[in-house]
Design a protein around this motif. Structure first.
Motif, PDB file in Angstrom:
ATOM      1  N   TYR A  90       0.826  -1.206   0.000  1.00  0.00           N
ATOM      2  CA  TYR A  90       0.000   0.000   0.000  1.00  0.00           C
ATOM      3  C   TYR A  90       0.859   1.254   0.000  1.00  0.00           C
ATOM      4  CZ  TYR A  90      -3.669  -3.299   1.119  1.00  0.00           C
ATOM      5  OH  TYR A  90      -4.537  -4.354   1.075  1.00  0.00           O
ATOM      6  N   SER A  91       0.293   2.342  -0.494  1.00  0.00           N
ATOM      7  CA  SER A  91       1.016   3.611  -0.578  1.00  0.00           C
ATOM      8  C   SER A  91       1.351   4.183   0.800  1.00  0.00           C
ATOM      9  CB  SER A  91       0.210   4.629  -1.385  1.00  0.00           C
ATOM     10  OG  SER A  91      -1.071   4.840  -0.808  1.00  0.00           O
ATOM     11  N   ASN A  92       0.648   3.751   1.838  1.00  0.00           N
ATOM     12  CA  ASN A  92       0.935   4.230   3.195  1.00  0.00           C
ATOM     13  C   ASN A  92       2.045   3.421   3.877  1.00  0.00           C
ATOM     14  OD1 ASN A  92      -0.307   1.835   3.860  1.00  0.00           O
ATOM     15  ND2 ASN A  92      -2.064   2.774   4.883  1.00  0.00           N
ATOM     16  N   GLY A  93       2.608   2.437   3.160  1.00  0.00           N
ATOM     17  CA  GLY A  93       3.713   1.644   3.693  1.00  0.00           C
ATOM     18  C   GLY A  93       3.315   0.285   4.234  1.00  0.00           C
ATOM     19  N   ASP A  94       2.029   0.015   4.368  1.00  0.00           N
ATOM     20  CA  ASP A  94       1.580  -1.291   4.841  1.00  0.00           C
ATOM     21  C   ASP A  94       1.821  -2.342   3.752  1.00  0.00           C
ATOM     22  OD1 ASP A  94       0.651   0.178   6.982  1.00  0.00           O
ATOM     23  OD2 ASP A  94      -1.468  -0.009   6.462  1.00  0.00           O
ATOM     24  N   VAL A  95       2.101  -3.582   4.173  1.00  0.00           N
ATOM     25  CA  VAL A  95       2.342  -4.680   3.235  1.00  0.00           C
ATOM     26  C   VAL A  95       1.519  -5.882   3.674  1.00  0.00           C
ATOM     27  CG1 VAL A  95       4.065  -6.249   2.246  1.00  0.00           C
ATOM     28  CG2 VAL A  95       4.681  -3.870   2.747  1.00  0.00           C
ATOM     29  N   TYR A  96       0.770  -6.451   2.726  1.00  0.00           N
ATOM     30  CA  TYR A  96      -0.031  -7.647   2.983  1.00  0.00           C
ATOM     31  C   TYR A  96       0.488  -8.772   2.108  1.00  0.00           C
ATOM     32  CZ  TYR A  96      -3.877 -10.969   2.830  1.00  0.00           C
ATOM     33  OH  TYR A  96      -4.634 -12.110   2.887  1.00  0.00           O
ATOM     34  N   VAL A  97       0.696  -9.941   2.710  1.00  0.00           N
ATOM     35  CA  VAL A  97       1.060 -11.143   1.969  1.00  0.00           C
ATOM     36  C   VAL A  97       0.087 -12.234   2.396  1.00  0.00           C
ATOM     37  CG1 VAL A  97       2.846 -12.852   1.513  1.00  0.00           C
ATOM     38  CG2 VAL A  97       3.489 -10.468   1.899  1.00  0.00           C
ATOM     39  N   GLY A  98      -0.642 -12.775   1.432  1.00  0.00           N
ATOM     40  CA  GLY A  98      -1.608 -13.822   1.752  1.00  0.00           C
ATOM     41  C   GLY A  98      -2.640 -13.984   0.665  1.00  0.00           C
ATOM     42  N   ASP A  99      -3.773 -14.556   1.038  1.00  0.00           N
ATOM     43  CA  ASP A  99      -4.840 -14.818   0.078  1.00  0.00           C
ATOM     44  C   ASP A  99      -5.426 -13.505  -0.436  1.00  0.00           C
ATOM     45  OD1 ASP A  99      -4.441 -17.500   0.602  1.00  0.00           O
ATOM     46  OD2 ASP A  99      -6.102 -17.634   2.037  1.00  0.00           O
ATOM     47  N   ILE A 100      -5.614 -13.444  -1.751  1.00  0.00           N
ATOM     48  CA  ILE A 100      -6.169 -12.254  -2.394  1.00  0.00           C
ATOM     49  C   ILE A 100      -7.290 -12.694  -3.322  1.00  0.00           C
ATOM     50  CG2 ILE A 100      -5.695 -10.342  -3.977  1.00  0.00           C
ATOM     51  CD1 ILE A 100      -2.763 -10.461  -3.016  1.00  0.00           C
ATOM     52  N   ASP A 102     -10.420 -10.758  -5.801  1.00  0.00           N
ATOM     53  CA  ASP A 102     -10.984  -9.515  -6.337  1.00  0.00           C
ATOM     54  C   ASP A 102     -10.173  -8.295  -5.903  1.00  0.00           C
ATOM     55  OD1 ASP A 102     -13.010 -10.838  -7.678  1.00  0.00           O
ATOM     56  OD2 ASP A 102     -14.383 -10.713  -5.978  1.00  0.00           O
ATOM     57  N   LEU A 103      -8.849  -8.434  -5.963  1.00  0.00           N
ATOM     58  CA  LEU A 103      -7.901  -7.357  -5.661  1.00  0.00           C
ATOM     59  C   LEU A 103      -7.951  -6.893  -4.206  1.00  0.00           C
ATOM     60  CD1 LEU A 103      -8.379  -5.241  -8.908  1.00  0.00           C
ATOM     61  CD2 LEU A 103      -6.667  -6.993  -8.456  1.00  0.00           C
ATOM     62  N   GLN A 104      -8.448  -7.743  -3.309  1.00  0.00           N
ATOM     63  CA  GLN A 104      -8.553  -7.399  -1.897  1.00  0.00           C
ATOM     64  C   GLN A 104      -7.999  -8.523  -1.034  1.00  0.00           C
ATOM     65  OE1 GLN A 104     -12.437  -5.666  -0.713  1.00  0.00           O
ATOM     66  NE2 GLN A 104     -13.062  -6.355  -2.747  1.00  0.00           N
ATOM     67  N   ARG A 105      -7.592  -8.160   0.172  1.00  0.00           N
ATOM     68  CA  ARG A 105      -7.191  -9.179   1.145  1.00  0.00           C
ATOM     69  C   ARG A 105      -8.416 -10.039   1.422  1.00  0.00           C
ATOM     70  NH1 ARG A 105      -5.532  -4.258   4.233  1.00  0.00           N
ATOM     71  NH2 ARG A 105      -7.351  -4.736   5.452  1.00  0.00           N
ATOM     72  N   ASN A 106      -8.202 -11.358   1.414  1.00  0.00           N
ATOM     73  CA  ASN A 106      -9.326 -12.244   1.654  1.00  0.00           C
ATOM     74  C   ASN A 106      -8.797 -13.589   2.122  1.00  0.00           C
ATOM     75  OD1 ASN A 106     -11.803 -13.417   1.764  1.00  0.00           O
ATOM     76  ND2 ASN A 106     -12.020 -13.688  -0.439  1.00  0.00           N
ATOM     77  N   GLY A 107      -9.099 -13.954   3.339  1.00  0.00           N
ATOM     78  CA  GLY A 107      -8.657 -15.250   3.846  1.00  0.00           C
ATOM     79  C   GLY A 107      -7.445 -15.103   4.744  1.00  0.00           C
ATOM     80  N   THR A 108      -6.541 -16.065   4.649  1.00  0.00           N
ATOM     81  CA  THR A 108      -5.369 -16.112   5.507  1.00  0.00           C
ATOM     82  C   THR A 108      -4.258 -15.249   4.938  1.00  0.00           C
ATOM     83  OG1 THR A 108      -5.939 -18.379   6.079  1.00  0.00           O
ATOM     84  CG2 THR A 108      -3.706 -17.659   6.593  1.00  0.00           C
ATOM     85  N   GLY A 109      -3.634 -14.463   5.802  1.00  0.00           N
ATOM     86  CA  GLY A 109      -2.528 -13.628   5.357  1.00  0.00           C
ATOM     87  C   GLY A 109      -1.885 -12.899   6.514  1.00  0.00           C
ATOM     88  N   LYS A 110      -0.857 -12.140   6.184  1.00  0.00           N
ATOM     89  CA  LYS A 110      -0.110 -11.381   7.187  1.00  0.00           C
ATOM     90  C   LYS A 110      -0.039  -9.931   6.722  1.00  0.00           C
ATOM     91  CE  LYS A 110       4.590 -11.034   9.024  1.00  0.00           C
ATOM     92  NZ  LYS A 110       5.934 -11.634   8.947  1.00  0.00           N
ATOM     93  N   LEU A 111      -0.537  -9.020   7.562  1.00  0.00           N
ATOM     94  CA  LEU A 111      -0.512  -7.592   7.269  1.00  0.00           C
ATOM     95  C   LEU A 111       0.520  -6.946   8.181  1.00  0.00           C
ATOM     96  CD1 LEU A 111      -1.622  -5.102   5.808  1.00  0.00           C
ATOM     97  CD2 LEU A 111      -3.396  -4.969   7.561  1.00  0.00           C
TER      98      LEU A 111
END
Length: 119
Positions: A90-100, A102-111
């Motif tokens: 994300y542009s604010n510096g947050d990083v998500y790695v996991g299930d995606i 429809d271009l969104q976080r969905n399911g298991t992941g790490k933010l």
């Protein structure tokens, strides 16, 4: 009186320039399209009866689904997405790695938030 060529009208010159510019723009768009770049809108939410969309601009896979590129959410937050690594930065510096989905976080992941906090 000497015979000469009829002068070219300014309208004809402008028309030729406009035609060349239109062909150049079409060639650029065709080049991006053939390279696998697309602009896609994915429904996000309905607010006051109007659908809001997540906007994607980037490369798609053979099935025409988003693969890597830039996304913009309705609230203005921007991000880069890489579905090969299942990562959204994300542009604010947050990083998500996991299930995606429809271009969104969905399911298991790490933010990982910009502050270093992890969810």
């Amino acid at each position: 009186m000497a015979k000469g060529r009829k002068p070219i009208s300014p309208f004809a010159v402008i028309a030729v320039i406009a035609l060349i510019a239109a062909l150049a723009v079409a060639a650029v768009f065709l080049g991006f399209y053939m390279s696998g770049y697309r602009y896609i809108r994915v429904p996000y939410d309905v607010v006051d009866g109007e659908t809001e969309y997540i906007k994607f601009l980037g490369r798609v896979n053979e099935a025409g689904e988003p693969y890597t590129g830039n996304i913009t959410y309705p609230d203005g937050l921007a991000a880069t997405i890489d579905l090969e690594t299942n990562c959204i930065t994300y542009s604010n510096g947050d990083v998500y790695v996991g299930d995606i989905e429809d271009l969104q976080r969905n399911g298991t992941g790490k933010l990982t938030y910009n502050s270093g906090d992890v969810y």
